[in-house]
Design a protein around this motif. Sequence first.
Motif, short mmCIF file in Angstrom:
data_model
loop_
_atom_site.label_atom_id
_atom_site.label_comp_id
_atom_site.label_asym_id
_atom_site.label_seq_id
_atom_site.Cartn_x
_atom_site.Cartn_y
_atom_site.Cartn_z
N PRO A 43 38.43 52.36 41.77
CA PRO A 43 37.77 51.16 41.21
C PRO A 43 37.68 50.07 42.29
CG PRO A 43 40.07 51.18 40.58
CD PRO A 43 39.84 52.44 41.36
N SER A 44 36.81 50.28 43.26
CA SER A 44 36.81 49.45 44.46
C SER A 44 36.15 48.10 44.27
CB SER A 44 36.11 50.20 45.61
OG SER A 44 34.76 50.44 45.31
N PHE A 45 35.43 47.89 43.18
CA PHE A 45 34.90 46.55 42.92
C PHE A 45 34.87 46.32 41.42
CE2 PHE A 45 32.37 42.74 43.30
CZ PHE A 45 32.79 42.23 44.52
N LEU A 46 35.22 45.10 41.02
CA LEU A 46 35.35 44.74 39.61
C LEU A 46 34.43 43.58 39.27
CD1 LEU A 46 39.27 44.57 39.43
CD2 LEU A 46 37.82 46.60 39.17
N ALA A 47 34.05 43.50 37.99
CA ALA A 47 33.29 42.36 37.48
C ALA A 47 33.73 42.09 36.05
CB ALA A 47 31.78 42.63 37.53
#
Length: 365
Positions: A43-47
């Motif tokens: 999960p290398s980028f979250l929003a």
Amino acid sequence: MHERWIYIGTYTGPQSRGIYAFRLGRGGAVPEALGCVAETTHPSFLACHPSGRFVYAVSEVGSNGPEPGGRVTAWAREAATGRLRPLGDTPSGGNGPCHLTVDLSGRHVLVAHYGSGSVAVLPIRSDGSLGAPTCVVQHTGSSVHPARQRQPHAHSVNLAPDNRHALVADLGTDRVVVYRFDAAQGRLEPAAPPALVLPPGSGPRHLAFHHTGQWVFVLNELSSQLAVAGYDARSGRLDLRQLVSTLPTGFHGENTTAEVGVHPNGRWVYASNRGHDSVAVFAFTAVPGPRLEPVQHQPTGGRTPRHFALDPAGRWLWAANQASDSVVIFRLDSDTGRLTSRGEVLQVPSPVCVRFWEAPLEKSP
């Protein structure tokens, strides 16, 4: 008073199992480590959803070819514990998803794909889960770097403050591609002009808007430069106004940049260096013309600062040192822009993204 939560996206492996979290209570003194709150792959980028109820993460898989293979995972926040409950995963519409954002209406997730060089729009259902892409746009082209720019590599997608345009930084083609965004239908259409073209070999990676919406700061990974561009909200047009190095004078080692952020007061801009392993601090003035001036190069206390985040009040900066398995907290002086280490090193395996989330605290009886 607010209770604050910090979610950390990682690369999973022998040590990391997914998304990690910390809680800051009243006063925000010492972060409480909550450990892994969601097990998922890369999960290398979250929003975060505007409602605060949902969190979305790319699953950075399928990055070694043009065929779609990436996923986006959806999660519901448990208000009491901060843990994340799975709502399912959905094909992202491309290969190697590396960045995503939620539109301001809360109806769509936009995803940039480094592997396939494409951008996709996924609808958000009423329960927070995701549907199949309503739009996938494939980039074309290349540039001068023999290894990194042989094909398009969409590295980030950001929405303008009015939600009318999406800006996609494409490292492989040296362009920031501008699209008109239809929030009702979840569609992207080329703007006119369709892109900001940067000098060959720049490698645009991430970007950030000034709070006025008049300026965009584009961080160039390959050239270690920060660009200032004027932004016209009506047309989406970007006009390059300045390029400045993110490195101090005299540094000659290898370096790539990673993340850019703007202080809430609009006076300070921050960019991370991987190699020099620092956060570069710039003063920004818009009058008589847009201008960045270097203020500081603060070591991040670790190796490879992949990402950082400023808290919403602009008092703290959390830097994620990917190669050191650590997150370091810095005090931020809003009058000078300068950073000072708070002396806390939080242990997080392979951290690559930091996201703040705030919730009102219940009143005491």
